[in-house]
Motif scaffolding. Sequence first.
Motif, mmCIF file in Angstrom:
data_model
loop_
_atom_site.group_PDB
_atom_site.id
_atom_site.type_symbol
_atom_site.label_atom_id
_atom_site.label_comp_id
_atom_site.label_asym_id
_atom_site.label_seq_id
_atom_site.Cartn_x
_atom_site.Cartn_y
_atom_site.Cartn_z
ATOM 1 N N ARG A 20 20.184 -1.198 82.717
ATOM 2 C CA ARG A 20 20.776 -0.141 81.888
ATOM 3 C C ARG A 20 20.020 1.173 82.085
ATOM 4 N NH1 ARG A 20 19.411 2.384 77.680
ATOM 5 N NH2 ARG A 20 17.713 0.978 77.135
ATOM 6 N N ILE A 24 21.498 4.618 83.871
ATOM 7 C CA ILE A 24 21.492 5.933 83.220
ATOM 8 C C ILE A 24 20.887 6.967 84.169
ATOM 9 C CG2 ILE A 24 20.430 7.277 81.362
ATOM 10 C CD1 ILE A 24 20.817 4.743 79.577
ATOM 11 N N LEU A 27 23.455 7.728 86.943
ATOM 12 C CA LEU A 27 24.557 8.568 86.469
ATOM 13 C C LEU A 27 24.109 10.012 86.245
ATOM 14 C CD1 LEU A 27 26.514 6.336 83.937
ATOM 15 C CD2 LEU A 27 27.021 6.779 86.339
ATOM 16 N N SER A 36 28.724 11.137 79.125
ATOM 17 C CA SER A 36 29.098 9.719 79.189
ATOM 18 C C SER A 36 28.178 8.900 78.295
ATOM 19 C CB SER A 36 29.045 9.205 80.627
ATOM 20 O OG SER A 36 27.727 9.219 81.116
ATOM 21 N N THR A 38 26.545 4.844 77.751
ATOM 22 C CA THR A 38 26.257 3.583 78.429
ATOM 23 C C THR A 38 26.017 2.524 77.375
ATOM 24 O OG1 THR A 38 25.258 4.802 80.251
ATOM 25 C CG2 THR A 38 24.738 2.468 80.101
ATOM 26 N N MET A 73 29.698 1.940 81.493
ATOM 27 C CA MET A 73 29.412 3.364 81.535
ATOM 28 C C MET A 73 30.752 4.067 81.381
ATOM 29 S SD MET A 73 26.783 2.618 84.556
ATOM 30 C CE MET A 73 27.547 1.021 84.722
#
Length: 121
Positions: A20, A24, A27, A36, A38, A73
């Motif tokens: 995760r 992040i 992205l 966005s 997550t 996401m």
Amino acid sequence: MSSYLVVQLYCTPAQADSVRTGAIGELARFPEFAGSRTELAPKAQGDHRLHLDWAEEHPGLVPGERTYFSLEMICPVDVPESVLRSAEDGVIEWIDKTFNDRPDDIAEVHWASYAEIRQGA
């Protein structure tokens, strides 16, 4: 429209949290994903193939606390298809580089992914 990138994981909770965090970071390289969110959540059932692949690669080993997770996401805007695919590739490359680069390592994180643009309701 909104854009979704989903990665299903078969791994430990600590690995899922690490993925995760890595996702992040991946992205963040794309300004199109500003805004966005997550979300990481355990799944009661997942793609059983992920477990079977792990078990086949590690005969006789117990998977321990491995379970299925869904990493979603979600971007509230329409991200261009090419950017969506680049982000998906970046997340998957991060997983493979971080966890799956040694064939004799039992710490692999098995994954399946998809990305799509959805029409608003």
